[in-house]
Design a protein around this motif. Structure first.
Motif, PDB file in Angstrom:
ATOM      1  N   GLU A  50      79.702 -72.764   3.096  1.00  0.00           N
ATOM      2  CA  GLU A  50      78.477 -72.364   3.778  1.00  0.00           C
ATOM      3  C   GLU A  50      77.357 -73.405   3.638  1.00  0.00           C
ATOM      4  OE1 GLU A  50      77.551 -68.682   1.960  1.00  0.00           O
ATOM      5  OE2 GLU A  50      79.362 -67.665   2.681  1.00  0.00           O
ATOM      6  N   ARG A  51      77.186 -73.983   2.439  1.00  0.00           N
ATOM      7  CA  ARG A  51      76.010 -74.819   2.201  1.00  0.00           C
ATOM      8  C   ARG A  51      76.355 -76.239   1.768  1.00  0.00           C
ATOM      9  NH1 ARG A  51      71.723 -71.747  -1.441  1.00  0.00           N
ATOM     10  NH2 ARG A  51      70.637 -73.676  -0.873  1.00  0.00           N
ATOM     11  N   GLY A  52      77.612 -76.579   1.548  1.00  0.00           N
ATOM     12  CA  GLY A  52      77.971 -77.917   1.105  1.00  0.00           C
ATOM     13  C   GLY A  52      77.738 -78.089  -0.387  1.00  0.00           C
ATOM     14  N   LEU A  53      78.092 -79.282  -0.904  1.00  0.00           N
ATOM     15  CA  LEU A  53      78.017 -79.526  -2.345  1.00  0.00           C
ATOM     16  C   LEU A  53      76.580 -79.485  -2.855  1.00  0.00           C
ATOM     17  CD1 LEU A  53      79.366 -80.248  -5.022  1.00  0.00           C
ATOM     18  CD2 LEU A  53      79.291 -82.668  -4.348  1.00  0.00           C
ATOM     19  N   ASP A 102      72.568 -87.535  -4.114  1.00  0.00           N
ATOM     20  CA  ASP A 102      72.722 -88.312  -2.878  1.00  0.00           C
ATOM     21  C   ASP A 102      74.163 -88.110  -2.437  1.00  0.00           C
ATOM     22  OD1 ASP A 102      72.587 -90.042  -0.782  1.00  0.00           O
ATOM     23  OD2 ASP A 102      72.647 -91.862  -2.006  1.00  0.00           O
ATOM     24  N   VAL A 103      74.390 -86.952  -1.839  1.00  0.00           N
ATOM     25  CA  VAL A 103      75.751 -86.520  -1.548  1.00  0.00           C
ATOM     26  C   VAL A 103      76.078 -86.812  -0.093  1.00  0.00           C
ATOM     27  CG1 VAL A 103      77.355 -84.594  -1.565  1.00  0.00           C
ATOM     28  CG2 VAL A 103      75.533 -84.719  -3.278  1.00  0.00           C
ATOM     29  N   PRO A 104      77.147 -87.578   0.174  1.00  0.00           N
ATOM     30  CA  PRO A 104      77.561 -87.813   1.560  1.00  0.00           C
ATOM     31  C   PRO A 104      78.159 -86.552   2.169  1.00  0.00           C
ATOM     32  CG  PRO A 104      79.147 -88.752   0.047  1.00  0.00           C
ATOM     33  CD  PRO A 104      78.009 -88.262  -0.805  1.00  0.00           C
ATOM     34  N   GLY A 105      78.169 -86.505   3.458  1.00  0.00           N
ATOM     35  CA  GLY A 105      78.677 -85.317   4.131  1.00  0.00           C
ATOM     36  C   GLY A 105      80.139 -85.364   4.470  1.00  0.00           C
ATOM     37  N   GLU A 159      88.929 -81.402  -1.636  1.00  0.00           N
ATOM     38  CA  GLU A 159      89.336 -81.260  -3.035  1.00  0.00           C
ATOM     39  C   GLU A 159      88.370 -81.972  -3.971  1.00  0.00           C
ATOM     40  OE1 GLU A 159      91.672 -84.670  -1.175  1.00  0.00           O
ATOM     41  OE2 GLU A 159      91.083 -82.616  -0.656  1.00  0.00           O
ATOM     42  N   ILE A 160      87.797 -83.098  -3.511  1.00  0.00           N
ATOM     43  CA  ILE A 160      86.816 -83.816  -4.337  1.00  0.00           C
ATOM     44  C   ILE A 160      85.530 -83.002  -4.437  1.00  0.00           C
ATOM     45  CG2 ILE A 160      85.443 -85.920  -4.532  1.00  0.00           C
ATOM     46  CD1 ILE A 160      88.433 -86.280  -5.088  1.00  0.00           C
ATOM     47  N   GLU A 161      85.109 -82.419  -3.335  1.00  0.00           N
ATOM     48  CA  GLU A 161      83.902 -81.587  -3.322  1.00  0.00           C
ATOM     49  C   GLU A 161      84.067 -80.379  -4.244  1.00  0.00           C
ATOM     50  OE1 GLU A 161      81.023 -80.507   0.309  1.00  0.00           O
ATOM     51  OE2 GLU A 161      82.922 -79.383   0.313  1.00  0.00           O
ATOM     52  N   THR A 162      85.222 -79.746  -4.182  1.00  0.00           N
ATOM     53  CA  THR A 162      85.475 -78.588  -5.036  1.00  0.00           C
ATOM     54  C   THR A 162      85.483 -78.983  -6.510  1.00  0.00           C
ATOM     55  OG1 THR A 162      86.800 -77.582  -3.283  1.00  0.00           O
ATOM     56  CG2 THR A 162      87.092 -76.707  -5.501  1.00  0.00           C
ATOM     57  N   THR A 163      86.130 -80.114  -6.831  1.00  0.00           N
ATOM     58  CA  THR A 163      86.180 -80.565  -8.219  1.00  0.00           C
ATOM     59  C   THR A 163      84.789 -80.886  -8.738  1.00  0.00           C
ATOM     60  OG1 THR A 163      88.397 -81.477  -7.871  1.00  0.00           O
ATOM     61  CG2 THR A 163      87.176 -82.275  -9.773  1.00  0.00           C
ATOM     62  N   ALA A 164      83.970 -81.557  -7.928  1.00  0.00           N
ATOM     63  CA  ALA A 164      82.605 -81.870  -8.343  1.00  0.00           C
ATOM     64  C   ALA A 164      81.810 -80.592  -8.601  1.00  0.00           C
ATOM     65  CB  ALA A 164      81.925 -82.724  -7.280  1.00  0.00           C
ATOM     66  N   TYR A 165      82.002 -79.595  -7.743  1.00  0.00           N
ATOM     67  CA  TYR A 165      81.300 -78.312  -7.919  1.00  0.00           C
ATOM     68  C   TYR A 165      81.687 -77.679  -9.257  1.00  0.00           C
ATOM     69  CZ  TYR A 165      80.277 -73.332  -7.278  1.00  0.00           C
ATOM     70  OH  TYR A 165      79.836 -72.052  -7.459  1.00  0.00           O
ATOM     71  N   TYR A 166      82.967 -77.681  -9.569  1.00  0.00           N
ATOM     72  CA  TYR A 166      83.406 -77.056 -10.806  1.00  0.00           C
ATOM     73  C   TYR A 166      82.951 -77.841 -12.045  1.00  0.00           C
ATOM     74  CZ  TYR A 166      86.191 -73.420  -8.612  1.00  0.00           C
ATOM     75  OH  TYR A 166      86.586 -72.306  -7.914  1.00  0.00           O
ATOM     76  N   VAL A 167      82.792 -79.166 -11.926  1.00  0.00           N
ATOM     77  CA  VAL A 167      82.240 -79.945 -13.041  1.00  0.00           C
ATOM     78  C   VAL A 167      80.842 -79.448 -13.384  1.00  0.00           C
ATOM     79  CG1 VAL A 167      81.406 -82.223 -13.738  1.00  0.00           C
ATOM     80  CG2 VAL A 167      83.635 -82.003 -12.641  1.00  0.00           C
ATOM     81  N   GLU A 170      69.804 -81.770 -16.711  1.00  0.00           N
ATOM     82  CA  GLU A 170      69.651 -82.676 -15.567  1.00  0.00           C
ATOM     83  C   GLU A 170      71.009 -82.888 -14.923  1.00  0.00           C
ATOM     84  OE1 GLU A 170      68.012 -87.210 -14.548  1.00  0.00           O
ATOM     85  OE2 GLU A 170      68.163 -86.495 -16.628  1.00  0.00           O
ATOM     86  N   VAL A 171      71.034 -82.832 -13.593  1.00  0.00           N
ATOM     87  CA  VAL A 171      72.260 -83.051 -12.821  1.00  0.00           C
ATOM     88  C   VAL A 171      72.022 -84.219 -11.880  1.00  0.00           C
ATOM     89  CG1 VAL A 171      73.912 -82.090 -11.178  1.00  0.00           C
ATOM     90  CG2 VAL A 171      72.930 -80.622 -12.954  1.00  0.00           C
ATOM     91  N   ARG A 172      72.936 -85.186 -11.910  1.00  0.00           N
ATOM     92  CA  ARG A 172      72.854 -86.342 -11.005  1.00  0.00           C
ATOM     93  C   ARG A 172      74.175 -86.473 -10.273  1.00  0.00           C
ATOM     94  NH1 ARG A 172      69.994 -91.270 -14.425  1.00  0.00           N
ATOM     95  NH2 ARG A 172      68.002 -90.212 -14.866  1.00  0.00           N
ATOM     96  N   ILE A 173      74.080 -86.616  -8.957  1.00  0.00           N
ATOM     97  CA  ILE A 173      75.275 -86.813  -8.135  1.00  0.00           C
ATOM     98  C   ILE A 173      75.008 -87.987  -7.211  1.00  0.00           C
ATOM     99  CG2 ILE A 173      76.899 -85.775  -6.518  1.00  0.00           C
ATOM    100  CD1 ILE A 173      76.027 -83.040  -7.497  1.00  0.00           C
ATOM    101  N   GLY A 174      75.900 -88.945  -7.201  1.00  0.00           N
ATOM    102  CA  GLY A 174      75.723 -90.107  -6.336  1.00  0.00           C
ATOM    103  C   GLY A 174      77.056 -90.723  -5.978  1.00  0.00           C
ATOM    104  N   ARG A 175      77.016 -91.590  -5.001  1.00  0.00           N
ATOM    105  CA  ARG A 175      78.235 -92.243  -4.506  1.00  0.00           C
ATOM    106  C   ARG A 175      78.008 -93.738  -4.457  1.00  0.00           C
ATOM    107  NH1 ARG A 175      81.174 -90.786   1.267  1.00  0.00           N
ATOM    108  NH2 ARG A 175      82.994 -92.153   1.063  1.00  0.00           N
ATOM    109  N   ALA A 176      78.956 -94.511  -5.026  1.00  0.00           N
ATOM    110  CA  ALA A 176      78.864 -95.965  -5.013  1.00  0.00           C
ATOM    111  C   ALA A 176      80.249 -96.538  -5.243  1.00  0.00           C
ATOM    112  CB  ALA A 176      77.898 -96.463  -6.094  1.00  0.00           C
TER     113      ALA A 176
END
Length: 535
Positions: free
Chosen positions: A415-418, A438-441, A446-454, A472-478
């Protein structure tokens, strides 16, 4: 000295002592072993060929060669006495030399008493040197014994002969009144063969020093052969065996840097640590490359280790990659086994929940509808409650099915994404949570689900165990990786090995090709970092 050996052996011994001292001095200018060898050669030469100086002065200088020789033997190869027993024996030797030199200032009875006591003390010091070096060889490792054996063997033989010869020479000198210029018994005083054997044995000591230094150079030259051998047999087992052979240390182990493990692993994936009685040498390229655990005796020749490590640096890099690959394969196998077990446990849980809840309710719906159908002939008043009951059962069953589905895949992700799902988790957390994302769309599901559960597991642990004041929660892609970090300022002490939640989370992350790191020192909070491939 009538024969040519008796004339030349003392000269050879003196020259050998000075030559080995100069070589050792140039090779290791910071070690006192070189100067000690040079001084020993000069004192020995002065003792054999005394200049026209007062015998008291000559006895206190040239007469000190036996004490200095004992010092040299016990201090080999560094030039420093290793323990209190060696320092005590060396001190007794120098004290004995001083007493023997000063005896000439006393009257004849006192002089003879000091000479007898001094001779006895020299014999005791010689016996102590032999005993200490025998014990030293017995407790030494293979690599150290190889370095010590030539010099100590020659020294023990020479000391033993000296201990036998000294009282004989004194007794014969006293009976024949043959006394050298330095107040010492003449070498040929009734025992030329024994005296010559002592001199030959003493000459062998500096030659053993020279051989020890020459063998170091030979060992360094053997590094070239190591490169040729590795080029023909580039295998991990060959690399460790070749290094152990080149460095003459059968206990040597090679560990390769694996970033994911945060340590050095051998080719079997086992962690390499410094063991008791071992030293560690790091091999670095552009970064950490490998580590050698080896005998501490090798540190006495750092150039040999440096040359060997430089020669095999390319092979070490290849083997490091091999060790990293094997470690990841082992982790992957373990993760897959964990996933299979978790999937089986989850299947049984769903089967039990469906059997005990949903299935029973679904079975009750047709039964209730059958009763309603049978009650149609009796009027609507009896039929209406049965239909209402069937409707309630259907609604309840639908709720249970939704609850089961949420355990399989969080609907909020759909419904709302990561990013939205993480904000929802933060909203119900018991402490303030700062979010930087800074989450890409276009993340894989499976990666999105795993990140959510982390994030969910980290915030759940925070609520249960951390006693934190903020998080503090940080999410980024590089660089093709999605990085998820969760930090708190709680009590720390989290250990993935002791908790099923973090262990299961690590299995989930590794199954998706990622890595999970947990840093949680007691009293300093917890930091959880997951890196997931999302290229």
């Amino acid at each position: 000295m009538s024969s040519w050996p008796a004339a030349w052996v003392p000269i050879v011994a003196g020259v050998a002592f000075v030559a080995s001292g100069v070589v050792a001095w140039r090779s290791s200018p910071r070690r006192p072993i070189g100067p000690l060898l040079v001084v020993e050669g000069l004192l020995w030469t002065l003792h054999q060929f005394p200049p026209p100086v007062p015998r008291e002065l000559l006895a206190l200088t040239a007469g000190a060669w036996p004490a200095l020789l004992a010092h040299l033997v016990m201090a080999f190869p560094t030039g420093r006495l290793p323990d209190g027993a060696s320092r005590l024996v060396a001190g007794l030797g120098y004290l004995c030399v001083a007493a023997m030199g000063l005896r000439h200032l006393a009257g004849p009875p006192v002089r003879e008493a000091i000479a007898g006591a001094g001779t006895l003390m020299l014999v005791v010091v010689g016996g102590a040197v032999i005993a200490l070096q025998a014990a030293r060889l017995r407790r030494s490792s293979t690599a150290r014994r190889r370095a010590l054996l030539p010099v100590l063997a020659a020294a023990v033989v020479a000391t033993a002969l000296f201990v036998v010869w000294k009282p004989v020479a004194v007794a014969l000198a006293a009976g024949t009144s043959l006394v050298g210029a330095a107040g010492q018994p003449a070498v040929d005083a009734g025992a030329p063969a024994l005296a010559l054997s002592v001199q030959v044995a003493l000459a062998a000591i500096p030659l053993a020093f020279l051989w020890s230094l020459l063998r170091r150079r030979i060992d360094r030259g053997g590094v070239a052969g190591l490169v040729v051998r590795l080029s023909k047999e580039p295998r991990s087992a060959t690399l460790q065996a070749a290094l152990a052979e080149t460095l003459h240390d059968p206990t040597l182990r090679v560990g390769y840097w694996v970033p994911e493990s945060g340590g050095y692993l051998d080719v079997g994936g086992e962690l390499v640590r410094e063991g008791p009685g071992q030293a560690v040498t790091r091999v670095d390229g552009d970064g950490p490359l490998a580590v050698l655990t080896h005998d501490p005796a090798l540190l006495e020749d750092p150039d040999l280790i440096e040359a060997a490590c430089a020669a095999v640096s390319l092979a070490l890099e290849n083997e490091r990659l091999t060790a990293e690959l094997r470690a990841r394969l082992r982790q992957l196998a373990e993760s897959r086994a964990q996933v299979v077990r978790a999937a089986e446990a989850e299947r049984r849980r769903l089967e039990r929940d469906l059997h005990d809840g949903v299935q029973q309710r679904l079975l009750s719906i047709p039964l209730t509808l059958s009763l309603a159908e049978a009650a149609l002939s009796s009027g609507a008043e009896r039929t209406r409650p049965l239909i209402a009951e069937a409707r309630n059962i259907a609604l309840t069953t639908l709720g249970e099915v939704r609850a089961l589905a949420q355990g399989i895949h969080p609907p909020i992700l759909t419904e709302r994404g990561l990013a939205g799902a993480v904000h929802e988790l933060a909203a119900v957390a018991p402490v303030p949570v700062t979010i930087s994302s800074d989450v890409p769309g276009d993340l894989p599901a499976e990666i999105e689900t795993t990140a959510y559960y982390v994030v969910a597991e980290a915030l759940s642990n925070l609520a249960k165990h951390a006693a934190a004041g903020r998080a503090e929660v940080r999410i980024g892609r590089a660089d093709g990786l999605l990085t998820v970090e969760v930090r708190d300022d709680g009590r720390g002490g989290a250990d993935p090995e002791r908790g099923s939640g973090l262990r299961g989370l690590a299995d989930r992350v590794e199954t998706n090709g990622g890595s999970l790191r947990v840093h949680s020192p007691p009293g300093r909070g917890t930091w959880i970092e997951a890196r997931l491939p999302c290229a």
